[in-house]
Motif scaffolding. Structure first.
Motif, PDB file in Angstrom:
ATOM      1  N   GLU A 187       6.283  10.231  96.157  1.00 59.06           N
ATOM      2  CA  GLU A 187       6.375  11.222  97.230  1.00 59.06           C
ATOM      3  C   GLU A 187       7.610  10.995  98.092  1.00 59.06           C
ATOM      4  OE1 GLU A 187       2.735  11.581  99.496  1.00 59.06           O
ATOM      5  OE2 GLU A 187       1.588  11.095  97.699  1.00 59.06           O
ATOM      6  N   VAL A 188       7.863   9.746  98.459  1.00 65.28           N
ATOM      7  CA  VAL A 188       9.015   9.428  99.303  1.00 65.28           C
ATOM      8  C   VAL A 188      10.314   9.670  98.550  1.00 65.28           C
ATOM      9  CG1 VAL A 188      10.217   7.566 100.516  1.00 65.28           C
ATOM     10  CG2 VAL A 188       7.756   7.854 100.792  1.00 65.28           C
ATOM     11  N   ALA A 189      10.344   9.351  97.274  1.00 67.23           N
ATOM     12  CA  ALA A 189      11.555   9.594  96.482  1.00 67.23           C
ATOM     13  C   ALA A 189      11.874  11.084  96.451  1.00 67.23           C
ATOM     14  CB  ALA A 189      11.386   9.046  95.066  1.00 67.23           C
ATOM     15  N   GLU A 190      10.851  11.906  96.268  1.00 62.25           N
ATOM     16  CA  GLU A 190      11.060  13.350  96.244  1.00 62.25           C
ATOM     17  C   GLU A 190      11.540  13.852  97.608  1.00 62.25           C
ATOM     18  OE1 GLU A 190       8.339  17.310  95.741  1.00 62.25           O
ATOM     19  OE2 GLU A 190       7.908  15.628  94.410  1.00 62.25           O
ATOM     20  N   MET A 191      10.911  13.363  98.685  1.00 64.68           N
ATOM     21  CA  MET A 191      11.306  13.765 100.027  1.00 64.68           C
ATOM     22  C   MET A 191      12.741  13.320 100.314  1.00 64.68           C
ATOM     23  SD  MET A 191       9.465  13.147 103.787  1.00 64.68           S
ATOM     24  CE  MET A 191       8.748  11.621 103.263  1.00 64.68           C
ATOM     25  N   THR A 192      13.087  12.119  99.897  1.00 61.69           N
ATOM     26  CA  THR A 192      14.440  11.606 100.109  1.00 61.69           C
ATOM     27  C   THR A 192      15.455  12.468  99.379  1.00 61.69           C
ATOM     28  OG1 THR A 192      13.567   9.360 100.308  1.00 61.69           O
ATOM     29  CG2 THR A 192      15.932   9.584  99.917  1.00 61.69           C
ATOM     30  N   ALA A 193      15.173  12.785  98.138  1.00 59.60           N
ATOM     31  CA  ALA A 193      16.091  13.606  97.348  1.00 59.60           C
ATOM     32  C   ALA A 193      16.337  14.950  98.034  1.00 59.60           C
ATOM     33  CB  ALA A 193      15.540  13.810  95.948  1.00 59.60           C
ATOM     34  N   GLN A 194      15.288  15.544  98.569  1.00 60.08           N
ATOM     35  CA  GLN A 194      15.430  16.828  99.259  1.00 60.08           C
ATOM     36  C   GLN A 194      16.227  16.681 100.552  1.00 60.08           C
ATOM     37  OE1 GLN A 194      11.426  18.249  99.765  1.00 60.08           O
ATOM     38  NE2 GLN A 194      11.166  18.702  97.593  1.00 60.08           N
ATOM     39  N   LEU A 195      15.969  15.620 101.301  1.00 59.20           N
ATOM     40  CA  LEU A 195      16.629  15.424 102.591  1.00 59.20           C
ATOM     41  C   LEU A 195      18.105  15.067 102.466  1.00 59.20           C
ATOM     42  CD1 LEU A 195      13.816  13.502 104.489  1.00 59.20           C
ATOM     43  CD2 LEU A 195      14.605  15.822 104.962  1.00 59.20           C
ATOM     44  N   ILE A 196      18.469  14.360 101.398  1.00 61.80           N
ATOM     45  CA  ILE A 196      19.866  13.929 101.268  1.00 61.80           C
ATOM     46  C   ILE A 196      20.645  14.753 100.245  1.00 61.80           C
ATOM     47  CG2 ILE A 196      19.320  11.579 102.003  1.00 61.80           C
ATOM     48  CD1 ILE A 196      19.627  10.686  99.087  1.00 61.80           C
ATOM     49  N   GLU A 197      20.037  15.820  99.759  1.00 62.39           N
ATOM     50  CA  GLU A 197      20.702  16.667  98.765  1.00 62.39           C
ATOM     51  C   GLU A 197      22.074  17.103  99.283  1.00 62.39           C
ATOM     52  OE1 GLU A 197      19.927  20.712  96.180  1.00 62.39           O
ATOM     53  OE2 GLU A 197      18.391  19.990  97.530  1.00 62.39           O
ATOM     54  N   GLY A 198      23.094  16.832  98.489  1.00 66.67           N
ATOM     55  CA  GLY A 198      24.458  17.209  98.846  1.00 66.67           C
ATOM     56  C   GLY A 198      25.148  16.232  99.777  1.00 66.67           C
ATOM     57  N   ASP A 199      24.433  15.218 100.271  1.00 64.49           N
ATOM     58  CA  ASP A 199      25.012  14.221 101.173  1.00 64.49           C
ATOM     59  C   ASP A 199      25.427  13.008 100.350  1.00 64.49           C
ATOM     60  OD1 ASP A 199      25.626  12.303 103.081  1.00 64.49           O
ATOM     61  OD2 ASP A 199      23.868  12.707 104.320  1.00 64.49           O
ATOM     62  N   THR A 200      26.722  12.791 100.206  1.00 68.73           N
ATOM     63  CA  THR A 200      27.217  11.686  99.384  1.00 68.73           C
ATOM     64  C   THR A 200      27.172  10.341 100.115  1.00 68.73           C
ATOM     65  OG1 THR A 200      29.482  12.154 100.072  1.00 68.73           O
ATOM     66  CG2 THR A 200      28.702  13.190  98.019  1.00 68.73           C
ATOM     67  N   THR A 201      26.656  10.339 101.335  1.00 65.38           N
ATOM     68  CA  THR A 201      26.522   9.098 102.099  1.00 65.38           C
ATOM     69  C   THR A 201      25.428   8.212 101.520  1.00 65.38           C
ATOM     70  OG1 THR A 201      27.148  10.350 104.064  1.00 65.38           O
ATOM     71  CG2 THR A 201      26.232   8.168 104.427  1.00 65.38           C
ATOM     72  N   TYR A 202      24.423   8.839 100.901  1.00 66.70           N
ATOM     73  CA  TYR A 202      23.271   8.102 100.391  1.00 66.70           C
ATOM     74  C   TYR A 202      23.085   8.330  98.895  1.00 66.70           C
ATOM     75  CZ  TYR A 202      22.164   8.279 105.371  1.00 66.70           C
ATOM     76  OH  TYR A 202      22.219   8.193 106.728  1.00 66.70           O
ATOM     77  N   LEU A 203      22.638   7.289  98.210  1.00 61.86           N
ATOM     78  CA  LEU A 203      22.264   7.368  96.800  1.00 61.86           C
ATOM     79  C   LEU A 203      20.820   6.892  96.698  1.00 61.86           C
ATOM     80  CD1 LEU A 203      22.868   7.667  93.747  1.00 61.86           C
ATOM     81  CD2 LEU A 203      23.657   5.285  93.808  1.00 61.86           C
ATOM     82  N   CYS A 204      19.963   7.708  96.117  1.00 58.14           N
ATOM     83  CA  CYS A 204      18.544   7.391  95.979  1.00 58.14           C
ATOM     84  C   CYS A 204      18.264   6.897  94.558  1.00 58.14           C
ATOM     85  CB  CYS A 204      17.731   8.645  96.282  1.00 58.14           C
ATOM     86  SG  CYS A 204      15.967   8.461  96.068  1.00 58.14           S
ATOM     87  N   LEU A 205      17.678   5.705  94.437  1.00 62.41           N
ATOM     88  CA  LEU A 205      17.262   5.157  93.140  1.00 62.41           C
ATOM     89  C   LEU A 205      15.737   5.097  93.119  1.00 62.41           C
ATOM     90  CD1 LEU A 205      19.723   2.137  92.713  1.00 62.41           C
ATOM     91  CD2 LEU A 205      19.919   4.432  91.745  1.00 62.41           C
TER      92      LEU A 205
END
Length: 123
Positions: free
Chosen positions: A11-29
């Protein structure tokens, strides 16, 4: 500089992906398998923040992990040992988190609260 967030929670991974979409400051693994996550951590995977659910759901992808006895709490403890300077954020339905956690979120978490906590550790 890109900040890498290692996440063991669907759930958190999905939320993170949505929140940082297009933001190259963060990379979600994102990791759905505790064994694979533990193996990568022990093989030297580098990251700036670790986020884990303490209570692993009994879904198809986690049953194998639970048979081996690896939980989100086990992963957090191992991260603290191998990467003592990496902040650890935990999440669960309970009001308390383990001592290795720098911040504990209680489910359900509003996206605005989550992103505020996330940025407080990475910015």
């Amino acid at each position: 500089m890109t900040k890498t967030i290692l996440i063991f929670d669907d759930e958190v991974a999905e939320m993170t992906a949505q929140l940082i979409e297009g933001d190259t400051t963060y990379l979600c693994l994102p990791y759905a398998n505790a064994n694979k996550c533990m193996d990568d951590i022990e093989q030297g995977l580098q990251f700036d923040l670790f986020f884990t659910d303490l209570a692993v759901d009994f879904t198809d992808h986690t049953i194998k992990s639970l048979r081996r006895g690896i939980t989100g709490e086990d992963l957090g403890s191992r991260v603290k040992t191998l990467h003592p300077r990496v902040p650890i954020i935990t999440i669960s339905a309970y009001d308390f988190g383990p001592s290795f956690s720098q911040y504990h979120l209680v489910k359900p978490v509003l996206p605005s609260k989550y992103i505020t906590v996330l940025r407080s550790f990475l910015d």
